[in-house]
Motif scaffolding. Sequence first.
Motif, short mmCIF file in Angstrom:
data_model
loop_
_atom_site.label_atom_id
_atom_site.label_comp_id
_atom_site.label_asym_id
_atom_site.label_seq_id
_atom_site.Cartn_x
_atom_site.Cartn_y
_atom_site.Cartn_z
N VAL A 1 0.84 -1.46 0.05
CA VAL A 1 -0.01 0.07 0.01
C VAL A 1 1.04 1.26 0.11
O VAL A 1 0.59 2.18 -0.82
N ASP A 2 1.83 1.18 0.86
CA ASP A 2 2.93 2.44 0.86
C ASP A 2 3.97 2.50 -0.37
O ASP A 2 4.75 3.29 -0.19
N ASP A 3 3.54 1.82 -1.61
CA ASP A 3 4.72 1.81 -2.42
C ASP A 3 6.12 1.42 -1.96
O ASP A 3 7.06 1.85 -2.60
N PHE A 4 5.82 0.40 -1.30
CA PHE A 4 7.32 -0.38 -0.73
C PHE A 4 8.21 0.43 0.30
O PHE A 4 9.23 0.34 0.15
N VAL A 5 7.69 1.65 0.55
CA VAL A 5 8.44 2.46 1.44
C VAL A 5 7.43 2.99 2.82
O VAL A 5 6.56 3.55 2.70
N SER A 6 7.73 2.23 3.97
CA SER A 6 6.75 2.44 4.90
C SER A 6 7.76 3.26 6.30
O SER A 6 8.72 2.77 6.26
N ASN A 7 6.84 3.66 6.83
CA ASN A 7 7.43 4.19 8.35
C ASN A 7 7.06 3.45 9.73
O ASN A 7 6.00 3.24 10.16
N PRO A 8 8.16 2.86 10.23
CA PRO A 8 7.81 1.79 11.28
C PRO A 8 7.29 2.55 12.48
O PRO A 8 6.74 1.86 13.28
N LYS A 9 7.61 3.81 12.67
CA LYS A 9 6.95 4.49 14.02
C LYS A 9 5.66 4.65 13.74
O LYS A 9 4.78 4.09 14.95
N THR A 10 4.86 4.88 12.94
CA THR A 10 3.41 4.90 12.56
C THR A 10 2.80 3.64 12.94
O THR A 10 1.86 3.56 13.83
N LEU A 11 3.08 2.58 12.25
CA LEU A 11 2.85 1.05 12.46
C LEU A 11 3.02 0.74 14.00
O LEU A 11 2.14 -0.14 14.37
N ALA A 12 4.16 0.86 14.58
CA ALA A 12 4.32 0.57 15.91
C ALA A 12 3.40 1.34 17.00
O ALA A 12 3.08 0.49 17.77
N ASP A 13 3.13 2.22 16.59
CA ASP A 13 2.17 2.98 17.54
C ASP A 13 0.84 2.28 17.38
O ASP A 13 0.11 2.12 18.46
N ASP A 14 0.31 1.86 16.34
CA ASP A 14 -1.06 1.12 16.01
C ASP A 14 -0.89 -0.16 16.50
O ASP A 14 -2.02 -0.66 17.02
N LEU A 15 0.23 -0.99 16.34
CA LEU A 15 0.24 -2.32 17.10
C LEU A 15 0.83 -2.28 18.47
O LEU A 15 0.79 -3.54 19.19
N SER A 16 0.88 -1.14 19.14
CA SER A 16 1.44 -1.21 20.40
C SER A 16 2.59 -2.16 20.69
O SER A 16 2.66 -2.68 21.65
N LEU A 17 3.67 -1.80 19.75
CA LEU A 17 4.92 -2.67 20.01
C LEU A 17 5.92 -1.58 19.76
O LEU A 17 5.69 -0.29 19.50
N SER A 18 7.06 -1.84 20.07
CA SER A 18 8.21 -0.98 20.05
C SER A 18 8.79 -0.70 18.75
O SER A 18 8.55 -1.58 17.85
N VAL A 19 9.38 0.30 18.44
CA VAL A 19 9.80 0.50 17.14
C VAL A 19 10.90 -0.37 16.71
O VAL A 19 10.94 -0.77 15.54
N ALA A 20 11.53 -0.80 17.67
CA ALA A 20 12.63 -1.77 17.59
C ALA A 20 12.00 -3.27 16.85
O ALA A 20 12.71 -3.86 16.16
N ASN A 21 10.92 -3.49 17.49
CA ASN A 21 10.37 -4.76 17.14
C ASN A 21 9.78 -4.74 15.57
O ASN A 21 9.98 -5.74 14.77
N VAL A 22 9.48 -3.69 15.37
CA VAL A 22 8.64 -3.50 14.07
C VAL A 22 9.84 -3.35 13.16
O VAL A 22 9.67 -3.88 11.95
N GLN A 23 10.92 -2.64 13.50
CA GLN A 23 12.03 -2.58 12.58
C GLN A 23 12.65 -4.07 12.29
O GLN A 23 12.92 -4.25 10.93
N ALA A 24 12.83 -4.64 13.19
CA ALA A 24 13.24 -6.09 13.25
C ALA A 24 12.33 -6.90 12.20
O ALA A 24 12.93 -7.71 11.41
#
Length: 442
Positions: free
Chosen positions: A369-392
């Motif tokens: 959906v993001d044309d293969f460039v996503s912001n991990p910080k926004t998704l981490a807030d929605d998933l209630s996960l740390s940014v490090a976990n989403v980046q991993a």
Amino acid sequence: MPSNAPSASKKRKRDDPLHESLSFELDTSSSTGTTGPLLVSFPALRAPKDTPFKCYGRKKTKKDYQKDKDDGGKYEHTLVVGEAPAVEFISNEEESRRAADSGCSYLLAVRDPRTSKVKILPSPKTPYILTRTVKALKSIAPADAPSTLAYREARTALGETFGTKKAKAAIRAQERNRIDAGSMEGVMQHVVDGIDGNVEGLLTKEEGKDLADSARLVPPFSATATDPGDVYALNDIIPDAEMKALNITGIEQKPNHNDRVAMLPWKYCNWVNNHLRRMGQEDKSKARKHKIKMLLYVSTMFLFRRVMSHPKGLDKATICDKMINVPPVVVDGLVSRFTESTRGSSVHMLTSAMSTKLLAYFLALCLRVDDFVSNPKTLADDLSLSVANVQAAFRSLGCQLKTLGDRERASRGLSDNLVDTKFAVLTAPVQFPKVRTRKKRA
């Protein structure tokens, strides 16, 4: 009658020369070039009185000159040699130098009882330390040092004869554990042949890589794809049957953004809501409908993750009841792909491995959906996960984390406030992170 004459002393009086006046005289014979008396030491032995000794000079080497410079010339480079019928004596240079470094100096004085003169004789400042050599032992060749095997056998025999009960038990245990190298000579080739035969069944490097890739908890991927859109095919993330079952007619008919959000299965995802707001301003097209369906499926995965967070799991009927406004075929597909159940049980659970797999599918769909460039910080807030976990999780999909340039941010309509934000960028051909191996500590 008592005699008035003084009684004669019964003791014999001797002339004591110590009461006479003494005089000291310095021997000047050293000025004529002759060598004065030498002071020697015999550690732990005594030489016969009739042993003749001689003194020999030794030519100095460069090393001797350096030593003289270091010790201030305290040591004389001469050798003292003596020979008795059974023993030979020779001065030890190293021991004599240690004596010279001890800080003591010596003078020799000889008293002549006839003249009551004490003559100070010239002598070295330090004694010569002599070592002995027994003549009878010089012809005997020194014995060779015992080998390791002979030493071990002698030690074992000694321990078995005089050792304690505990020591004997330790010796027997050590003998049982010892490997006889000679007995292995006949079987070594058999062992080598067995190793060669077993190696044939091992995987090659390429086969091992393919096996590791197939075990990854990510959607099916193409390692040879040259376009990011071909790495993860959409029908591998959302099966065609589930894609057709998604109905977006109600969302398209709502002119108000809040009304469109109210039609979503999970209404509290800012990432989905922001994309839906931007798509509401675009012209209606097939690509727009396709993206709205993907957003609807992302929202459904959010709801499914929330429902399956129950620690004891849920049965199929309960899951369907909680998945409001979601087609049954979609619910069945999510349950079959992302839950596990024990044999003979109808309870489905979102295990740790299945949770990782669900997150990977979710992020792979977000990348599309993001044309293969996503912001991990926004998704981490929605998933209630740390940014490090989403980046991993993004790295496990083969993404690279990097900042975007001004031109790339402008082309994507991103704010300048994200200049330092690291985005997850999917490139092709995909490259997965290598497993790090720790080196052994010495």
